[in-house]
Design an enzyme around this catalytic site. Structure first.
Site, PDB file in Angstrom:
ATOM      1  N   THR A   1       0.859  -1.189   0.000  1.00  0.00           N
ATOM      2  CA  THR A   1       0.000   0.000   0.000  1.00  0.00           C
ATOM      3  C   THR A   1       0.890   1.232   0.000  1.00  0.00           C
ATOM      4  OG1 THR A   1      -1.707   1.264   1.163  1.00  0.00           O
ATOM      5  CG2 THR A   1      -0.172   0.036   2.537  1.00  0.00           C
TER       6      THR A   1
ATOM      7  N   GLY B   1      -0.960   5.962   6.458  1.00  0.00           N
ATOM      8  CA  GLY B   1      -1.754   5.619   7.643  1.00  0.00           C
ATOM      9  C   GLY B   1      -1.907   4.117   7.775  1.00  0.00           C
ATOM     10  N   LYS B   2      -2.165   3.454   6.655  1.00  0.00           N
ATOM     11  CA  LYS B   2      -2.291   1.993   6.689  1.00  0.00           C
ATOM     12  C   LYS B   2      -0.948   1.352   7.043  1.00  0.00           C
ATOM     13  CE  LYS B   2      -5.924   1.229   3.195  1.00  0.00           C
ATOM     14  NZ  LYS B   2      -6.223   0.444   1.987  1.00  0.00           N
TER      15      LYS B   2
ATOM     16  N   ASP C   1      -8.140  -3.868   1.445  1.00  0.00           N
ATOM     17  CA  ASP C   1      -9.060  -2.924   0.835  1.00  0.00           C
ATOM     18  C   ASP C   1     -10.112  -2.643   1.892  1.00  0.00           C
ATOM     19  OD1 ASP C   1      -9.488  -1.514  -1.753  1.00  0.00           O
ATOM     20  OD2 ASP C   1     -11.506  -2.267  -1.411  1.00  0.00           O
TER      21      ASP C   1
ATOM     22  N   HIS D   1     -11.544  -2.335  12.314  1.00  0.00           N
ATOM     23  CA  HIS D   1     -11.751  -3.280  11.215  1.00  0.00           C
ATOM     24  C   HIS D   1     -10.418  -3.855  10.735  1.00  0.00           C
ATOM     25  CE1 HIS D   1     -11.005   0.777  10.075  1.00  0.00           C
ATOM     26  NE2 HIS D   1     -10.951   0.542   8.781  1.00  0.00           N
TER      27      HIS D   1
END
Ligand code: IMP
Length: 197
Positions: free
Chosen positions: A8, A12-13, A69, A180
């Protein structure tokens, strides 16, 4: 330690992947350690998008790759923006602009009808073609104004059910413990034993 590429470009991820899988027994490496990889356009299906990101990186680089995703499903909008959350409002907006746009779209929606859910599908692809997938969800509601400076994306306008504290006001460990992405990556963690095996 076996290496896993984080497929990615969202900083942030990347931070959250590293924190959630700290101590998982793999070395997490950023895409910036490799020659550029070109990823296909994203569609409207979390799992298909997560798979293609992880598989593209694993095949191009010959190293195991993890990708996710994710998106925000807002009840009053019939589940939008969902898998299109990063593209919500068009290409001219940044995270802050998308959150403001969402608040404007929900301006007339009363407190009891602002339910929403963050969804994440994470995929781990091995260079031999095997792919493992897990899903996590974080239910909550959309606030009426942004608060907090942590996290990324829609965190400043999202709170847990019945709370007024946004995800952007939680510290990193607290968010990752209930998010999540935290749930999806924890569910996927046992598959890391297959990396390099
Ligand atoms: P994608 O998975 O790259 O398509 O992007 C998902 C988009 O959903 C992000 O760019 C954010 O706008 C939003 N999103 C996903 N996860 C989170 C989160 O943990 N906090 C806030 N926004 C998120």
């Amino acid at each position: 330690m076996p290496r896993v590429v984080i497929a990615t470009s969202n900083p942030g991820k990347v931070c959250e992947f590293r924190a959630i899988w700290a101590g998982a027994g793999v070395e997490l490496v950023g895409l910036d350690a490799f020659a550029p990889v070109s990823f296909p356009e994203e569609g409207d299906d979390y799992e298909a998008n997560a798979r293609v990101k992880a598989e593209t990186a694993a095949q191009a680089l010959g190293v195991a790759a993890v990708a996710d995703d994710s998106g925000l499903e807002v009840e009053a909008l019939g589940g939008r923006p969902g898998p299109r959350s990063a593209r919500y409002g068009g290409p001219g907006l940044d995270d802050r602009g998308r959150a403001a746009r969402l608040l404007a779209e929900l301006e007339t929606v009363p407190a009891g009808e602002r339910g929403a859910c963050f969804v994440c599908v994470a995929a781990l692809a091995l260079p031999d073609g095997r792919v493992f997938v897990a899903r996590g969800e974080c239910p909550g509601q959309i606030l009426t104004a942004p608060t907090g400076t942590g996290g990324f994306g829609y965190d400043p306008v999202f709170a847990l059910p019945g709370e007024t504290t946004s995800l952007a006001e939680l510290d990193e460990a607290a968010k990752n413990g209930l998010s999540h992405r935290g749930r999806a990556l924890q569910a996927l963690a046992p598959e890391l034993a297959r990396v390099g095996a």
